[in-house]
Design a protein around this motif. Sequence first.
Motif, PDB file in Angstrom:
ATOM      1  N   LEU A 109      21.936 152.715  15.754  1.00 45.73           N
ATOM      2  CA  LEU A 109      20.725 152.896  14.958  1.00 45.73           C
ATOM      3  C   LEU A 109      20.907 154.073  14.010  1.00 45.73           C
ATOM      4  O   LEU A 109      21.760 154.927  14.230  1.00 45.73           O
ATOM      5  CB  LEU A 109      19.526 153.194  15.868  1.00 45.73           C
ATOM      6  N   SER A 110      20.066 154.123  13.011  1.00 48.09           N
ATOM      7  CA  SER A 110      20.034 155.315  12.171  1.00 48.09           C
ATOM      8  C   SER A 110      19.383 156.439  12.982  1.00 48.09           C
ATOM      9  O   SER A 110      18.648 156.171  13.948  1.00 48.09           O
ATOM     10  CB  SER A 110      19.218 155.055  10.908  1.00 48.09           C
ATOM     11  N   PRO A 111      19.629 157.689  12.619  1.00 48.95           N
ATOM     12  CA  PRO A 111      18.968 158.787  13.333  1.00 48.95           C
ATOM     13  C   PRO A 111      17.439 158.669  13.286  1.00 48.95           C
ATOM     14  O   PRO A 111      16.762 158.948  14.272  1.00 48.95           O
ATOM     15  CB  PRO A 111      19.445 160.038  12.596  1.00 48.95           C
ATOM     16  N   GLU A 112      16.914 158.212  12.160  1.00 45.50           N
ATOM     17  CA  GLU A 112      15.464 158.065  12.037  1.00 45.50           C
ATOM     18  C   GLU A 112      14.931 156.977  12.977  1.00 45.50           C
ATOM     19  O   GLU A 112      13.892 157.157  13.617  1.00 45.50           O
ATOM     20  CB  GLU A 112      15.084 157.756  10.587  1.00 45.50           C
ATOM     21  N   ALA A 113      15.638 155.856  13.065  1.00 40.19           N
ATOM     22  CA  ALA A 113      15.209 154.778  13.963  1.00 40.19           C
ATOM     23  C   ALA A 113      15.317 155.212  15.421  1.00 40.19           C
ATOM     24  O   ALA A 113      14.448 154.878  16.241  1.00 40.19           O
ATOM     25  CB  ALA A 113      16.038 153.521  13.713  1.00 40.19           C
ATOM     26  N   ALA A 114      16.358 155.950  15.745  1.00 41.11           N
ATOM     27  CA  ALA A 114      16.503 156.450  17.114  1.00 41.11           C
ATOM     28  C   ALA A 114      15.396 157.439  17.445  1.00 41.11           C
ATOM     29  O   ALA A 114      14.827 157.406  18.554  1.00 41.11           O
ATOM     30  CB  ALA A 114      17.871 157.107  17.297  1.00 41.11           C
ATOM     31  N   ALA A 115      15.059 158.315  16.510  1.00 39.27           N
ATOM     32  CA  ALA A 115      13.973 159.271  16.733  1.00 39.27           C
ATOM     33  C   ALA A 115      12.654 158.538  16.944  1.00 39.27           C
ATOM     34  O   ALA A 115      11.866 158.895  17.829  1.00 39.27           O
ATOM     35  CB  ALA A 115      13.871 160.241  15.569  1.00 39.27           C
ATOM     36  N   GLN A 116      12.404 157.488  16.158  1.00 46.57           N
ATOM     37  CA  GLN A 116      11.175 156.708  16.325  1.00 46.57           C
ATOM     38  C   GLN A 116      11.157 156.020  17.685  1.00 46.57           C
ATOM     39  O   GLN A 116      10.118 155.958  18.348  1.00 46.57           O
ATOM     40  CB  GLN A 116      11.037 155.665  15.215  1.00 46.57           C
ATOM     41  N   ALA A 117      12.308 155.519  18.124  1.00 46.52           N
ATOM     42  CA  ALA A 117      12.384 154.893  19.449  1.00 46.52           C
ATOM     43  C   ALA A 117      12.079 155.902  20.548  1.00 46.52           C
ATOM     44  O   ALA A 117      11.397 155.576  21.530  1.00 46.52           O
ATOM     45  CB  ALA A 117      13.766 154.279  19.656  1.00 46.52           C
ATOM     46  N   ILE A 118      12.556 157.127  20.384  1.00 46.11           N
ATOM     47  CA  ILE A 118      12.267 158.184  21.371  1.00 46.11           C
ATOM     48  C   ILE A 118      10.772 158.448  21.432  1.00 46.11           C
ATOM     49  O   ILE A 118      10.184 158.547  22.518  1.00 46.11           O
ATOM     50  CB  ILE A 118      13.054 159.463  21.032  1.00 46.11           C
ATOM     51  N   VAL A 119      10.131 158.545  20.278  1.00 44.56           N
ATOM     52  CA  VAL A 119       8.682 158.776  20.234  1.00 44.56           C
ATOM     53  C   VAL A 119       7.947 157.593  20.868  1.00 44.56           C
ATOM     54  O   VAL A 119       6.997 157.775  21.637  1.00 44.56           O
ATOM     55  CB  VAL A 119       8.199 159.026  18.785  1.00 44.56           C
ATOM     56  N   ASP A 120       8.378 156.370  20.579  1.00 44.51           N
ATOM     57  CA  ASP A 120       7.733 155.178  21.147  1.00 44.51           C
ATOM     58  C   ASP A 120       7.844 155.160  22.672  1.00 44.51           C
ATOM     59  O   ASP A 120       6.876 154.835  23.368  1.00 44.51           O
ATOM     60  CB  ASP A 120       8.350 153.905  20.567  1.00 44.51           C
TER      61      ASP A 120
END
Length: 80
Positions: free
Chosen positions: A25-36
């Motif tokens: 994933l992109s870092p942004e997508a991974a960060a969003q997954a962490i928040v989710d």
Amino acid sequence: MGGGSPFDTDAARAAVAPIADALALSPEAAAQAIVDIATSAMVEAAREVSVYNGVDPRTFGLYVYGSAGPVFGSRNDDWS
């Protein structure tokens, strides 16, 4: 935070990079997954102390505070 605290986006991307790389994933997508995932865990914790004990959380207000409270509290709108 009123713009008084700088945010180091390079450090944030570096911190998330191992997870992003492992998941392709992109870092942004991974960060969003962490928040989710964190949000889901918090919603489940709220259900454990309310719905699972026969209390309807829709009849209560949600008070959020602290540094991350408003970030996650605003995402926890479907508890039932």
